[in-house]
Each structure stands twice: as C-alpha cells, then as structure tokens.
Design a protein around this motif. Structure first.
Motif, short mmCIF file in Angstrom:
data_model
loop_
_atom_site.label_atom_id
_atom_site.label_comp_id
_atom_site.label_asym_id
_atom_site.label_seq_id
_atom_site.Cartn_x
_atom_site.Cartn_y
_atom_site.Cartn_z
N GLY A 29 -4.55 -9.06 33.33
CA GLY A 29 -3.82 -9.41 32.11
C GLY A 29 -2.85 -10.56 32.33
N GLY A 30 -2.16 -10.57 33.48
CA GLY A 30 -1.28 -11.69 33.80
C GLY A 30 -2.03 -12.98 33.90
N LEU A 31 -3.21 -12.93 34.51
CA LEU A 31 -4.03 -14.12 34.60
C LEU A 31 -4.46 -14.60 33.21
N ALA A 32 -4.88 -13.65 32.37
CA ALA A 32 -5.34 -14.01 31.03
C ALA A 32 -4.24 -14.68 30.22
N LEU A 33 -3.00 -14.22 30.37
CA LEU A 33 -1.89 -14.77 29.59
C LEU A 33 -1.46 -16.16 30.08
N PHE A 34 -1.58 -16.40 31.38
CA PHE A 34 -1.03 -17.63 31.94
C PHE A 34 -2.06 -18.70 32.24
N VAL A 35 -3.34 -18.39 32.05
CA VAL A 35 -4.35 -19.38 32.43
C VAL A 35 -4.27 -20.63 31.55
N VAL B 212 -0.34 -15.63 47.35
CA VAL B 212 -0.35 -15.01 48.68
C VAL B 212 1.06 -14.58 49.08
N ALA B 213 2.09 -15.30 48.61
CA ALA B 213 3.47 -14.87 48.89
C ALA B 213 3.77 -13.52 48.24
N VAL B 214 3.33 -13.36 46.99
CA VAL B 214 3.51 -12.06 46.32
C VAL B 214 2.70 -10.99 47.04
N GLY B 215 1.52 -11.38 47.55
CA GLY B 215 0.69 -10.42 48.27
C GLY B 215 1.38 -9.81 49.47
N VAL B 216 2.31 -10.53 50.07
CA VAL B 216 3.07 -10.00 51.20
C VAL B 216 3.99 -8.87 50.75
N ALA B 217 4.48 -8.93 49.50
CA ALA B 217 5.41 -7.91 49.00
C ALA B 217 4.70 -6.69 48.44
N VAL B 218 3.44 -6.83 48.01
CA VAL B 218 2.73 -5.72 47.35
C VAL B 218 2.68 -4.45 48.19
N PRO B 219 2.42 -4.52 49.52
CA PRO B 219 2.34 -3.27 50.28
C PRO B 219 3.65 -2.48 50.34
N PHE B 220 4.77 -3.10 49.98
CA PHE B 220 6.06 -2.43 50.08
C PHE B 220 6.58 -1.92 48.74
N ALA B 221 5.72 -1.92 47.70
CA ALA B 221 6.14 -1.44 46.38
C ALA B 221 6.57 0.03 46.47
N PRO B 222 7.79 0.36 46.03
CA PRO B 222 8.29 1.74 46.20
C PRO B 222 7.71 2.74 45.21
N ASN B 223 7.19 2.25 44.07
CA ASN B 223 6.66 3.16 43.06
C ASN B 223 5.59 2.44 42.24
N LEU B 224 4.96 3.18 41.34
CA LEU B 224 3.87 2.60 40.57
C LEU B 224 4.35 1.47 39.67
N THR B 225 5.52 1.63 39.07
CA THR B 225 6.04 0.58 38.18
C THR B 225 6.23 -0.74 38.93
N ALA B 226 6.85 -0.67 40.10
CA ALA B 226 7.05 -1.88 40.89
C ALA B 226 5.71 -2.50 41.30
N LEU B 227 4.75 -1.64 41.64
CA LEU B 227 3.44 -2.14 42.03
C LEU B 227 2.76 -2.86 40.88
N VAL B 228 2.85 -2.30 39.69
CA VAL B 228 2.23 -2.92 38.52
C VAL B 228 2.91 -4.26 38.21
N VAL B 229 4.23 -4.33 38.32
CA VAL B 229 4.95 -5.58 38.06
C VAL B 229 4.53 -6.67 39.06
N LEU B 230 4.48 -6.32 40.33
CA LEU B 230 4.07 -7.29 41.35
C LEU B 230 2.65 -7.77 41.11
N ARG B 231 1.78 -6.85 40.72
CA ARG B 231 0.39 -7.24 40.45
C ARG B 231 0.29 -8.16 39.24
N ALA B 232 1.15 -7.94 38.24
CA ALA B 232 1.16 -8.82 37.07
C ALA B 232 1.59 -10.23 37.47
#
Length: 422
Positions: free
Chosen positions: A80-86, A110-130
């Motif tokens: 969805g993030g890709l669709a909105l910003f493309v 790839v910089a965001v990808g470094v932070a994804v494994p450390f997401a403390p909860n589902l909400t944070a994970l979804v935000v980072l993925r967006a």
C-alpha cells in the motif's frame, strides 16, 4: 587566350544522407548486459524486501497473538505504501533522473530493513513496512521508464521481462531464505538476512547500471503532473491495462499471503522451512516473464493475456485438491500465468505512453500494488471466513475481471479497425 565560357553549370551531386544510427541499447550491444543485470538485481532487492514477511505470517501471528487477517497487514502496508508513493516518486524521476531516484529509493529501503527485525509490536512492524514500501516506490516506474528511454523498441518487452524476472527471483529467494532461517532462528533473524541481501544488491546495482544517455529532465510543477496523469487516465487502452495489472496482482497477492497458513495446518502440517521452499515455484515466473515477448509474437497481446488468465484460473482450481502435488501444480500454474500477464501488460503501458512514461508506468504500478494490498487483505479475510475455498473464490473473480476487460479491448479493436487495443 583563355577558352570561351560555355556558361554550362556543373551539376552538383548531393552527398548521400548518413544513416540514422539508433544509439539505444540492444541485446549484444555495449552496456546491455550490465544494464540487464543491474535492473535484475534491483528487481531482486525490491521483491525480497517488499514481501519479506509474507512467508513468515504464521510465525508473526504466533508471536503477537493475532489472526491471519491482522498479520497480513505487514504485507498490505508495504504494498500500500508503494502504491501511494509510486506516482510522486515517478515525478521526481522525471526531474532528477531515473538512476538517481532508483538509487535513493533502494538506499532508504535497505536502511529501514535494518530496523524491521527490532519492531517491538505489530503496530510498529506495520508502520516500518509501510515506510519501506513507500521508499521502494521509486524503483518500478523509474525502471520501466529507464528501459523505455535507453533500450530499442524491439528489445523492450524482453528487457522488461528480465526486470520482472528479477522480481520473481527476489520474491522466491526472499521467501525461501526466510522460511529456513526462521525455522532455526525465528522471523526476526530471517528478515535481517533479507535486509543484508538487499544491501548487496543495491551496491551492485549502483555500480553496474549505465548512466542514462537519452533522459530529458521534465518539470516538477504540480499542474504539469496533473495534466500528464489526466492524459494517461483518459486513454482507454491505458485504463484497461491498469485494471488488468491490478486484477492479476489481486490473485497473486491473495494466494501467496494465505498459502503459508494452509500448508502449516492440517492435512499438510508442513514445517516452516518446507513452506518457505514452496516459493521455489517462482522460478516458473522467471521463465514465463522472460519469454513474454515470444508469447506476444505468437498469440498477440490479447491472446497472451487470455493465455495468462486461463493458466491462472486452472491453477486456482487445482489448489482446491487435498493432494499436496496437485496444490504445488496449481501454484506453478498460478505463478506462470500471473508473471506472463504482468510482463505483457506492463510492457504494453511503456509502449502505449507517448509522453510522461514514468507517470504512465507509475499509474500501472500503483494499480498493481493496490491489487496486491487488496488481494492480501481480502484473501486473508476470505480464508478466515471460508477457508482456502474462500481465497480461491476471490482469485477466480479477479481472473473473470481480466477476461472481461480483455474482451472489451477486443470489441474496441474491432470497432476501430485497430490491432493494438487490449
């Protein structure tokens, strides 16, 4: 005594016109192999990052205690993030260059990808993925626009097919790697490994991709962008191609978001590593995407789309079987049909647009990834409500939509006496 003048004029012979040399790249020519490999790696990184959590959804559901429909947002948020910003990213590429935008997009992703494994909860994970999906938005439309400008028209479908093949390899390798790594060390380590793979691809991409020679900077004025988008959306052929891309991706997104849940549950009860290996069927997509040009030459554009839709539908029906070999055969057919249809539709967009190619491709990619987000969420919801049959039903409806839109194009071609409409 000088000779008398005859006043006869000496005929002037015009020099032969120099042949016009097309300096764009072509197979076997200078730079073509480097360019193809660079964009192949960009495709690998894009799909590996974009769908890095898809094979891991059962593990994410277990860790955070959520249902499939909630965990699927880690995929839907990225697409969805890709669709909105493309579209905005494509506008930047019109002004600052395709290579510059693609490089910046990969760097942020790839910089965001470094932070994804450390997401403390589902909400944070979804935000980072967006955020990651939004960063990756600079790749797809810019890549196809780069190819349309730098590659000769006869080689365009093949070149775009190779980029799409990179997408399939990235999607496959990301899911296979995460499946086996997660089985031993958990999903967080798995997505970290994908991030490292993407870093390597991004560095190689920047070193290999030839500098553009046919790019002309455009305007960033909103009025110009709006006018270009309006022109593309007023074109019936482009509208049909956008809808076809979205519907094909609805099938693909739904099937591959939910398949992990089906295969880890009874009667299959497969371990996570084996489930991840199921995505090796993406190799079929690599082949079907890279041969899309030959399919169009043989069947025509509409014929190729019909073939892709029919193959996808047969695959969906095969996955309803309770036999694992038949389910795998169904996934092979779905993958082959999807990637063939996607390669045909996306290359047709690049050929159809006469100006603002990045925006034309961006609109296709936006529709495509909206389809992915819709497929992920609706497919997961249908699975929760009605099991695998519900997900298949959603996919079949989308295939019917592809066929109906292609039929409309056939009627339009007959009415106009044209051979190019879809």
């Amino acid at each position: 005594m000088p000779p008398a003048s005859t006043e006869a004029s000496t005929p002037v012979v015009a020099a032969p016109a120099a042949p016009v040399v097309d300096s764009r790249m072509a197979p076997g020519g200078p730079g073509y192999r480097r360019m193809s490999f660079a964009l192949f790696l960009a495709g690998v990184a894009t799909f590996a990052l974009l769908y890095s959590t898809q094979a891991l959804l059962p593990l994410i559901s277990d860790e955070f205690g959520v249902a499939a429909s909630q965990a699927s947002w880690t995929v839907a948020a990225a697409t969805g993030g890709l669709a909105l910003f493309v579209l905005p990213m494509s506008a930047l590429s019109e002004r600052y260059g395709r290579r510059t935008v693609m490089t910046g997009s990969l760097a942020v992703a790839v910089a965001v990808g470094v932070a994804v494994p450390f997401a403390p909860n589902l909400t944070a994970l979804v935000v980072l993925r967006a955020v990651q999906g939004a960063a990756l938005a600079g790749l797809p439309a810019s890549a196809t626009a780069y190819l349309a400008e730098e590659v000769r028209p006869k080689a365009l479908i093949t070149a775009i097919g190779l980029f799409v093949a990179g997408n399939s390899v990235g999607g496959m390798s990301g899911r296979v790697i995460t499946g086996w790594v997660a089985q031993e060390w958990g999903w967080r380590v798995a997505v970290g490994v994908i991030g490292a793979l993407a870093v390597a691809c991004a560095v190689a991409f920047r070193l290999l991709l030839p500098a553009p020679r046919h790019f002309t900077p455009g305007s960033l004025r909103p009025r110009v962008l709006v006018r270009t988008v309006r022109d593309h959306l007023s074109d019936p052929l482009l509208r049909r191609l956008y809808a076809i891309g979205a519907l094909f991706m609805t099938v693909f997104g739904g099937v591959y978001t939910v398949i992990g849940y089906r295969l880890t549950e009874a009667p299959f009860s497969l371990p996570q590593g084996i489930v991840g290996s199921i995505f090796l069927v993406y190799l079929v997509g690599t082949v079907s995407a890279s041969t899309a040009g030959r399919l169009v030459n043989r069947l025509g554009r509409r014929g190729a789309l019909y073939a892709g839709a029919a193959t996808t539908a047969v695959g969906l029906l095969a996955t309803l079987a309770g036999s694992l070999p038949l389910v795998l055969l169904g996934l092979v057919l779905i993958t082959a049909g999807f990637f063939a249809g996607h390669a045909v539709a996306s290359s047709a967009v690049s050929k159809t647009a006469t100006h603002g190619r990045a925006q034309a491709s961006a609109l296709y990619q936006s529709a495509y990834y909206i389809g992915s987000s819709a497929g992920s969420t609706v497919g997961a919801g249908a699975f929760h409500a009605g099991g695998w049959g519900g997900t298949v039903g959603v996919g079949l409806l989308a295939v019917v939509g592809v066929v109906a839109i292609t039929l409309l194009g056939t009627r339009a071609a007959r009415a106009q006496g044209a051979v190019v409409a879809v």
